[in-house]
Every structure is written in C-alpha cells, then in structure tokens.
Design an enzyme around this catalytic site. Structure first.
Site, short mmCIF file in Angstrom:
data_model
loop_
_atom_site.label_atom_id
_atom_site.label_comp_id
_atom_site.label_asym_id
_atom_site.label_seq_id
_atom_site.Cartn_x
_atom_site.Cartn_y
_atom_site.Cartn_z
N LYS A 98 -9.61 1.90 -3.17
CA LYS A 98 -10.06 1.38 -1.88
C LYS A 98 -11.49 1.82 -1.60
CE LYS A 98 -8.59 1.03 2.97
NZ LYS A 98 -7.62 1.48 3.99
N CYS A 151 -5.16 -2.84 3.02
CA CYS A 151 -5.04 -2.70 4.47
C CYS A 151 -6.29 -3.18 5.20
CB CYS A 151 -4.69 -1.25 4.80
SG CYS A 151 -4.13 -1.00 6.52
N GLU A 158 0.83 -1.20 0.00
CA GLU A 158 0.00 0.00 0.00
C GLU A 158 0.87 1.26 0.00
OE1 GLU A 158 -3.39 2.03 2.91
OE2 GLU A 158 -1.99 0.54 3.68
#
Length: 502
Positions: free
Chosen positions: A325, A377, A266
């Site tokens: 995301k 994440c 990330e």
C-alpha cells in the site's frame, strides 16, 4: 428584516445547505440534491464580504463533513477504544478542519474583483470550488472524501468521468449550481437564459459521451469470486482466533476453485506473511495451481532487510508477488510528526500502527493471466494515483476492511468512489471487503453483483478484462486544472484592465 437578522439567517441557511448535501452521496444517492445545496451557498456568497463568505463557507463545510464523515467517531470509539467524549471532540475537530476548505473557497472568490453576478456565479465560484477540492485531495496527504463529483455516480454527469476524471464532474455540478443560482436571483437576465442553454447542453453532452467505448475487451470474460469473511474487528487480531479465521477463508475458497480468480479482502490474513507462509500459504498456492486458479490475498508483510511493515496484497497461484500500500491513512496506519504528537496520542489512547508506504513505482500484480491495478482501502479515493497502473492493467481490485466503519455510510461512500474509478478507467472493479460493500462493478460504473452486508458469503460473477485508455487515463487531472486556471485568468483580466485604466 434588520441587517443583523438577515446576516444570521444567511449563516443558518449555509449550515443547513451543508447538512443536506451528504444526501446526494451514497447510500441515499439523491444526486440532484448536490446542485441546490451548492446554489444556496453561491447565492449567500454573492453579496457577502470576503470575511462573511469565509464564515458561510465554513458553516457549509461543517454541515457537509459533520454529517458526511461522522463515521470517524465509530472508528475511534468502538475499535480505537478512545473515550466517547474524546472521540466526539476529535470527530468535531476533524469536521471543523475540513470545513476550512469551503471557507477558503468563499474567501478567495470574494477577494476576486468580478462584480457581475453572472461572472461570479458561472465562472468564479465553480472554478475556485473545483480547484479547492483538488487542493484538498493532495494537501497533507489528501482527503478527497465527499468531492461533489462522486455524488453524480449513476447520474448523467458521470459520463464526463472517462474524459475529465472526478474533478471535471465536480466542475459540472458547480457550474450547474451557478446557473440555478443565477435563475433564482436574476431570472430574466439574458445571461441566465444563455447559461441555462449551456447547462442543458452540458448535461445532454455528458449523457451522450458516457456511452462512448474508450476501451475494448482484452480477452474472454472469466469468473471471479470475492470472499467476504465478516471477521469481527474485535476478534480480528486476537491470536487465539487465527486458525479459525484462516480455516474459514480456506473452506470458502475450496468451494470456488472453478473461478479463475479468488479475492480475499484487506488483511484477511491477520498474521505476518513470514508466520503463515509455509504452514498455510504454500499449500494454498499448490491447490490454486492444481485448479488453474489465482488468488489475491490481503495480509501484513515485514521486509526482513529493512524491518519495515507493509499493508499488502499478494498474488498466489501462477506466481507469487506483492503490492505494498502506497497511500497510508494518517493516524490510522502511521503517525505524522511522530516525535511531536506521540506523547499526546498515548495519553488520549489513540490507536496507532506503524506501517511504511510502498514504492510509488510498483508494477501491477498479475492474476487470472492479466495485470491488475490494486488499491487497498483508502487508496481507491485517489484516481490520479491509480492511473500509474493504467492502461497496462486489465481490471481494478479494491480490497478493504470496512469493519472499521461499522454500520455507517462510509462503506457505501467508498464503493461510490470505486465506481468513479471504474468510470475513469473504463475497467471492471472487484470490490472485496471484510463485511461489505463486496461488489463487482462493470466498466461503466454499474454494480453488476453485490453481496449482502455483515454475513459470511462469497460473491461470484463474470469479469471482462479490458485494454486501451480513456482520455483521463492518458492525461489525468492536468487538462481540467489548466482549463480552470485559464477560465479564472480570462475572467480576471478584464477587471484588472479596468482598474488599470481607472
């Protein structure tokens, strides 16, 4: 012992049981400890008033989350530059708020009119506990950290995951805790003996179904390399460090062009896509194509039309595409109720970002010739959301920057959740992180390869793409939730009829 002293002793035992419970999760992984800790709480609920059950549930929750998510302090103080006393206060308040969920479970359960000990311990408490965990997983965007089901990764009950998902495993833990509580409180009761047999069958059945192959190989295994850059968080967004960071990732990648897939974590590229596209990414893409390799790279992207910022993963090589995301971290990647809270947060120096959420219906990225289910994440904690990429995706990728958590339990807990996702989907998982836990997990949740923490390294291993769908991928959480509601209805109906006759 006077009533008041017994009450205080029970309260203390609730807190102690909660403080012990995180040891069942990674990194300690004392799986069985989840059962007696919850059994103690169930016993303490058994004869309590709804108000006292609420209080004891809250104490248990404060111990559980206070010990289990203390790493929030590190993120706020060390990297968020929040003053230590304020960071302690925020961490304590965070644990206090999360403790309201077990408190609510206790209050609701003891408002229920099931007088029999067996009914409460075996039916009511396990079902309500599991439903409250599910509620915590989506209310106010959700925070499913330390769901009890995760504590069983690596234990026999994990075999239920491909069928029921994590909440089915949570229920199995809670039911077993109810059986233990019944055996402790009423060891000679006929219901205790029957329940023990059911629990043994449940554990044996979970172990047996855990060996079932719900999915199948989708093609030959291929080699993948995960680059762990170990970029210090304090330097990551320093513009003077950008060239050194990019050069480091490029050098690490050059030594592994023999891999079919190379994954960076990330925000491995700490610059917007528009700023590094031509000088850095275009030459890298040409090299990838020349070596018949693909990359997955984390970086921020700004939509030139809307001006919105996204935390993204991009595929580079055979094709160029982006995943934005979808599930952002409140107060970390966006500010809820910005108009109300922004002034307060500015005074307290809370670190903020202004990312936007990606669309819910994004297609999977393609890499190494296959569709890929990508989670960035925190998204790895939401199994039902990852299902949107399945069964199309042949494997899973979780890219994360775990430097935010320092040397705490958080990265271990995140990998544990990733292993649960691998079990639910029966797919390989590539966990690519900035400083650990970088790992390759197989389709049965086993860690096949793992990199050492806090070093610059590249982890290389074989990945088996898979096709097909587990029962959980096909149905999600709905069957378990429906079954729990049905169980509660069956347990509630006789008592309702009894009150009507009275």
């Amino acid at each position: 012992m006077p009533v008041r002293w017994r009450s205080w002793a029970g309260d203390g035992a609730s807190l102690a049981a909660g403080l012990v419970a995180p040891a069942a999760f990674a990194p300690l992984g004392l799986h069985l400890l989840a059962i007696p800790s919850l059994a103690i709480l169930f016993l303490l609920w058994r004869d309590a008033s709804p108000r006292r059950a609420f209080w004891r549930g809250w104490l248990f929750g404060f111990g559980l989350f206070g010990a289990g998510v203390h790493w929030v302090y590190h993120s706020m103080h060390v990297f968020g530059h929040m003053a230590a006393p304020v960071a302690v206060l925020f961490t304590a308040v965070f644990a206090m708020l999360l403790a309201l969920y077990p408190a609510l479970a206790g209050y609701i359960s003891n408002r229920w009119s099931i007088p029999a000990a067996a009914g409460r311990l075996l039916i009511l408490y396990p079902a309500v506990w599991t439903l409250i965990e599910w509620f915590r997983g989506w209310f106010l965007t959700g925070f499913p950290w330390l769901d009890l089901g995760y504590s069983q990764v690596g234990a026999p009950l994990q075999g239920l995951a491909p069928i029921t998902g994590v909440y089915g495993v949570t229920w199995a833990v809670a039911f077993t805790a109810g059986v233990v509580a019944l055996l402790v409180g009423w060891p000679r009761a006929r219901q205790a003996l029957i329940a023990s047999g059911v629990a043994i069958a449940l554990w044996g059945g979970a172990w047996a179904v855990g060996m079932v192959e719900w999915t199948r190989p989708a093609g030959p295994a291929f080699q993948a390399s995960l680059v762990q850059g170990d970029t210090p968080q304090r330097l990551k967004w320093d513009a003077r460090q950008l060239n050194a960071i990019l050069s480091g990732y490029a050098r690490a990648t050059e030594r592994h062009w023999s891999s079919r897939l190379i994954v960076w974590p990330e925000t491995a590229v700490p610059a917007f896509y528009r700023d590094v596209e031509r000088p850095f990414l275009d030459p890298l893409a040409a090299l990838a194509r020349a070596h018949h390799s693909d990359l997955l790279i984390g970086l921020p992207v700004q939509d030139p039309r809307s001006g919105h910022y996204y935390n993204a993963m991009m595929s580079l090589g055979s094709q160029r595409d982006f995943y934005y995301k979808r599930h952002l971290v409140p107060f970390g990647e966006y500010v809820p109720l910005r108009g109300v809270l922004q002034n307060l947060l500015d005074v307290l120096h809370v670190p903020m970002s202004a990312f936007s959420s990606g669309a819910a219906d994004q297609p999977p990225l393609r890499a190494a010739g296959y569709p890929v289910a990508v989670a960035i994440c925190y998204e790895i904690a939401f199994g039902d959301e990852l299902r949107s990429f399945l069964p199309r995706a042949a494997f899973l990728v979780n890219a994360s920057n775990n430097a935010w958590f320092g040397d705490s339990s958080a990265p271990y807990q995140m990998l544990e959740m990733g292993r649960m996702r691998a079990l639910e989907a029966q797919r390989y998982l590539l966990s690519a992180t900035n400083n650990g836990m970088t790992a390759i997990v197989d389709d049965h949740g086993r860690v096949r390869h793992e990199a050492p923490r806090s070093v610059v390294t590249v982890l290389t291993g074989r990945v088996q793409p898979r096709s097909g769908a587990t029962p959980y991928v096909l149905a999600g959480d709905k069957p378990v939730l429906a079954a729990l509601v049905l169980v509660l209805a069956v347990g509630w109906w006789p008592t309702r009829r009894g009150r009507g006759r009275a």
